[in-house]
Write an enzyme that holds these catalytic residues in place. Structure first.
Site, PDB file in Angstrom:
ATOM      1  N   SER A 132       0.806  -1.228   0.000  1.00  0.00           N
ATOM      2  CA  SER A 132       0.000   0.000   0.000  1.00  0.00           C
ATOM      3  C   SER A 132       0.841   1.282   0.000  1.00  0.00           C
ATOM      4  O   SER A 132       0.521   2.220  -0.740  1.00  0.00           O
ATOM      5  CB  SER A 132      -0.977  -0.010   1.183  1.00  0.00           C
ATOM      6  OG  SER A 132      -1.918  -1.027   0.989  1.00  0.00           O
ATOM      7  N   LYS A 191     -10.284  -5.131  10.168  1.00  0.00           N
ATOM      8  CA  LYS A 191     -11.408  -4.530   9.433  1.00  0.00           C
ATOM      9  C   LYS A 191     -12.694  -4.459  10.264  1.00  0.00           C
ATOM     10  O   LYS A 191     -13.466  -3.518  10.139  1.00  0.00           O
ATOM     11  CB  LYS A 191     -11.649  -5.270   8.117  1.00  0.00           C
ATOM     12  CG  LYS A 191     -10.539  -5.024   7.105  1.00  0.00           C
ATOM     13  CD  LYS A 191     -10.799  -5.725   5.788  1.00  0.00           C
ATOM     14  CE  LYS A 191      -9.564  -5.630   4.898  1.00  0.00           C
ATOM     15  NZ  LYS A 191      -9.718  -6.323   3.625  1.00  0.00           N
ATOM     16  N   ASP A 201     -13.067  -2.698  -0.887  1.00  0.00           N
ATOM     17  CA  ASP A 201     -12.599  -3.974  -1.451  1.00  0.00           C
ATOM     18  C   ASP A 201     -13.475  -4.435  -2.614  1.00  0.00           C
ATOM     19  O   ASP A 201     -12.975  -4.875  -3.655  1.00  0.00           O
ATOM     20  CB  ASP A 201     -12.603  -5.069  -0.371  1.00  0.00           C
ATOM     21  CG  ASP A 201     -11.401  -4.969   0.562  1.00  0.00           C
ATOM     22  OD1 ASP A 201     -10.392  -4.342   0.178  1.00  0.00           O
ATOM     23  OD2 ASP A 201     -11.483  -5.513   1.681  1.00  0.00           O
ATOM     24  N   GLY A 215     -15.019 -15.332   4.818  1.00  0.00           N
ATOM     25  CA  GLY A 215     -14.419 -14.422   5.805  1.00  0.00           C
ATOM     26  C   GLY A 215     -14.694 -12.968   5.443  1.00  0.00           C
ATOM     27  O   GLY A 215     -15.652 -12.645   4.730  1.00  0.00           O
ATOM     28  N   GLY A 216     -13.828 -12.084   5.940  1.00  0.00           N
ATOM     29  CA  GLY A 216     -14.024 -10.644   5.757  1.00  0.00           C
ATOM     30  C   GLY A 216     -14.028 -10.219   4.301  1.00  0.00           C
ATOM     31  O   GLY A 216     -14.830  -9.362   3.906  1.00  0.00           O
TER      32      GLY A 216
HETATM   33  P1  NDP Z   1     -10.389 -14.311   6.688  1.00  0.00           P
HETATM   34  O1  NDP Z   1      -9.358 -14.806   7.630  1.00  0.00           O
HETATM   35  O2  NDP Z   1     -11.450 -13.388   7.159  1.00  0.00           O
HETATM   36  O3  NDP Z   1     -11.145 -15.591   6.024  1.00  0.00           O
HETATM   37  C1  NDP Z   1     -10.408 -16.639   5.513  1.00  0.00           C
HETATM   38  C2  NDP Z   1     -11.317 -17.618   4.770  1.00  0.00           C
HETATM   39  O4  NDP Z   1     -10.503 -18.593   4.151  1.00  0.00           O
HETATM   40  C3  NDP Z   1     -12.299 -18.368   5.664  1.00  0.00           C
HETATM   41  O5  NDP Z   1     -13.497 -18.561   4.953  1.00  0.00           O
HETATM   42  C4  NDP Z   1     -11.574 -19.704   5.892  1.00  0.00           C
HETATM   43  O6  NDP Z   1     -12.455 -20.781   6.148  1.00  0.00           O
HETATM   44  C5  NDP Z   1     -10.937 -19.894   4.546  1.00  0.00           C
HETATM   45  N1  NDP Z   1      -9.748 -20.775   4.513  1.00  0.00           N
HETATM   46  C6  NDP Z   1      -8.529 -20.526   5.050  1.00  0.00           C
HETATM   47  N2  NDP Z   1      -7.664 -21.528   4.739  1.00  0.00           N
HETATM   48  C7  NDP Z   1      -8.356 -22.409   3.990  1.00  0.00           C
HETATM   49  C8  NDP Z   1      -8.028 -23.642   3.360  1.00  0.00           C
HETATM   50  N3  NDP Z   1      -6.792 -24.164   3.443  1.00  0.00           N
HETATM   51  N4  NDP Z   1      -8.992 -24.288   2.665  1.00  0.00           N
HETATM   52  C9  NDP Z   1     -10.233 -23.765   2.570  1.00  0.00           C
HETATM   53  N5  NDP Z   1     -10.616 -22.612   3.143  1.00  0.00           N
HETATM   54  C10 NDP Z   1      -9.682 -21.927   3.834  1.00  0.00           C
HETATM   55  O7  NDP Z   1      -9.553 -13.660   5.480  1.00  0.00           O
HETATM   56  P2  NDP Z   1     -10.036 -12.516   4.472  1.00  0.00           P
HETATM   57  O8  NDP Z   1     -11.431 -12.831   4.088  1.00  0.00           O
HETATM   58  O9  NDP Z   1      -9.739 -11.188   5.029  1.00  0.00           O
HETATM   59  O10 NDP Z   1      -9.034 -12.714   3.226  1.00  0.00           O
HETATM   60  C11 NDP Z   1      -9.227 -13.787   2.314  1.00  0.00           C
HETATM   61  C12 NDP Z   1      -8.244 -13.637   1.148  1.00  0.00           C
HETATM   62  O11 NDP Z   1      -8.529 -12.456   0.406  1.00  0.00           O
HETATM   63  C13 NDP Z   1      -6.779 -13.525   1.591  1.00  0.00           C
HETATM   64  O12 NDP Z   1      -6.006 -14.268   0.697  1.00  0.00           O
HETATM   65  C14 NDP Z   1      -6.482 -12.033   1.422  1.00  0.00           C
HETATM   66  O13 NDP Z   1      -5.121 -11.783   1.158  1.00  0.00           O
HETATM   67  C15 NDP Z   1      -7.336 -11.716   0.200  1.00  0.00           C
HETATM   68  N6  NDP Z   1      -7.690 -10.286   0.085  1.00  0.00           N
HETATM   69  C16 NDP Z   1      -7.230  -9.598  -1.007  1.00  0.00           C
HETATM   70  C17 NDP Z   1      -7.530  -8.277  -1.178  1.00  0.00           C
HETATM   71  C18 NDP Z   1      -7.008  -7.561  -2.394  1.00  0.00           C
HETATM   72  O14 NDP Z   1      -7.105  -6.319  -2.435  1.00  0.00           O
HETATM   73  N7  NDP Z   1      -6.512  -8.258  -3.379  1.00  0.00           N
HETATM   74  C19 NDP Z   1      -8.358  -7.530  -0.209  1.00  0.00           C
HETATM   75  C20 NDP Z   1      -8.830  -8.361   0.900  1.00  0.00           C
HETATM   76  C21 NDP Z   1      -8.478  -9.679   1.031  1.00  0.00           C
HETATM   77  P3  NDP Z   1     -13.047 -21.074   7.657  1.00  0.00           P
HETATM   78  O15 NDP Z   1     -14.112 -20.057   7.878  1.00  0.00           O
HETATM   79  O16 NDP Z   1     -13.557 -22.457   7.590  1.00  0.00           O
HETATM   80  O17 NDP Z   1     -11.869 -20.905   8.589  1.00  0.00           O
END
Ligand code: NDP
Length: 272
Positions: A19, A68, A105, A131-132
């Site tokens: 960023s 967030k 986002d 997730g978020g």
């Molecule tokens: P969170 O921690 O809020 O959520 C993570 C999610 O991933 C959950 O649904 C979790 O499942 C799931 N998960 C994690 N590991 C695994 C796995 N091995 N197999 C299956 N499901 C899995 O993270 P965020 O939602 O904040 O971020 C998610 C992705 O989005 C990240 O890679 C982040 O870098 C990317 N991102 C990119 C942005 C951009 O500008 N390009 C902006 C925001 C995010 P469970 O609920 O079962 O634990």
């Protein structure tokens, strides 16, 4: 000379955040006098760090993992999309002294998809992950008139609850990965964080329709496991989230400075 306007990204870990580079390229390109730093802020220090930053005259903060939801709670006033997503990635100090919270986002993702000539209208969309990030992209995707959104998650009830929250504004359902057998989607948007640990979500084969598109919200110096998977499924396009990162930053920059930067040269520079 008045003091320079200061901005920052807060998160933890934050060392690898792009960023500051993105915002300094925007500032140079648009002739804006501003400073943008990164600050390692764990969740338990968020309140104090925000108070200190704005007490010292800071103008705006981007929040990333794991902040967030805390930023959502801290904002004095929220945009409708931040209100609905219950997550804030952009805080802006307004002239009335109130802290505005927004979530850029989703608009960042949609803009990057459009930049890459991906049509959303009339498409069946699958989002692995609840997730978020998933929460932040649902409303902007629905606004593009997708036919349906299916959220699949490892923890199934999280996907079901998230879908329930958004189903009034468009056809949205939640399920587990096992429930995806025999289904096909035009667009798969990986919103799990699996790529960050070099993993793939457990996706069954034959999920992607002909001419389908894959998009990983995660990004890296090389193709993420999901981008590689997309190519293996004969995706017409398989993209990572670098463009989304730059576009969500551009939307934050506009909120703060009232100027729209040109994102294309910044995306090109980061890719090289
Ligand atoms: P969170 O921690 O809020 O959520 C993570 C999610 O991933 C959950 O649904 C979790 O499942 C799931 N998960 C994690 N590991 C695994 C796995 N091995 N197999 C299956 N499901 C899995 O993270 P965020 O939602 O904040 O971020 C998610 C992705 O989005 C990240 O890679 C982040 O870098 C990317 N991102 C990119 C942005 C951009 O500008 N390009 C902006 C925001 C995010 P469970 O609920 O079962 O634990």
């Amino acid at each position: 000379m008045p003091p320079i306007d200061t901005y920052a990204v807060f998160g933890s870990p934050i060392k690898h955040s792009k960023s500051p580079v993105i915002h300094s390229m925007f500032a140079e390109q648009t002739g804006q006098q501003m400073q943008y730093d990164k600050q390692d802020v764990p969740a338990e220090q968020f309140k104090a760090a925000i108070s200190q930053f704005f007490a010292q005259g800071g103008r705006g903060v981007n929040c990333t993992v794991p902040l967030k939801e805390l930023a959502f709670q801290r904002a004095d006033t929220l945009t409708p999309r931040a209100q609905k997503s219950k997550a804030v990635n952009t805080l802006a100090m307004q002239s009335d002294g109130l802290l505005l919270g927004d979530n850029t986002d989703g608009v960042g993702l949609v803009t990057d998809l459009k930049n890459n000539n991906v049509t959303l209208s009339g498409k069946k969309v699958l989002i692995p992950g609840a997730g978020g990030a998933s929460r932040g992209i649902l409303l902007p995707l629905q606004a593009e008139n997708v036919t349906s959104i299916t959220i699949a998650n490892r923890t199934v009830n999280k996907a079901e609850r998230l879908a329930d929250e958004f189903k009034a504004s468009g056809s949205t359902s939640g399920c587990g990965f096992n429930d995806l057998n025999d289904q096909q989607f035009n667009i798969i948007l990986n919103a799990t964080s699996a790529s960050l640990s070099g993993d793939l979500p457990p996706l069954p084969p034959h999920l992607l329709a002909n001419d389908g598109v894959c998009y990983d919200l995660a990004y890296g110096n090389e193709d993420t496991p999901f981008v590689t998977w997309g190519y293996q499924q004969n995706a017409q396009k398989s993209l990572d989230g670098l463009g989304m990162l730059v576009e969500q930053a551009a939307a934050a920059f506009f909120i703060w400075r009232g100027v729209q930067p040109d994102t294309a040269p910044v995306i090109t520079a980061l890719k090289s």
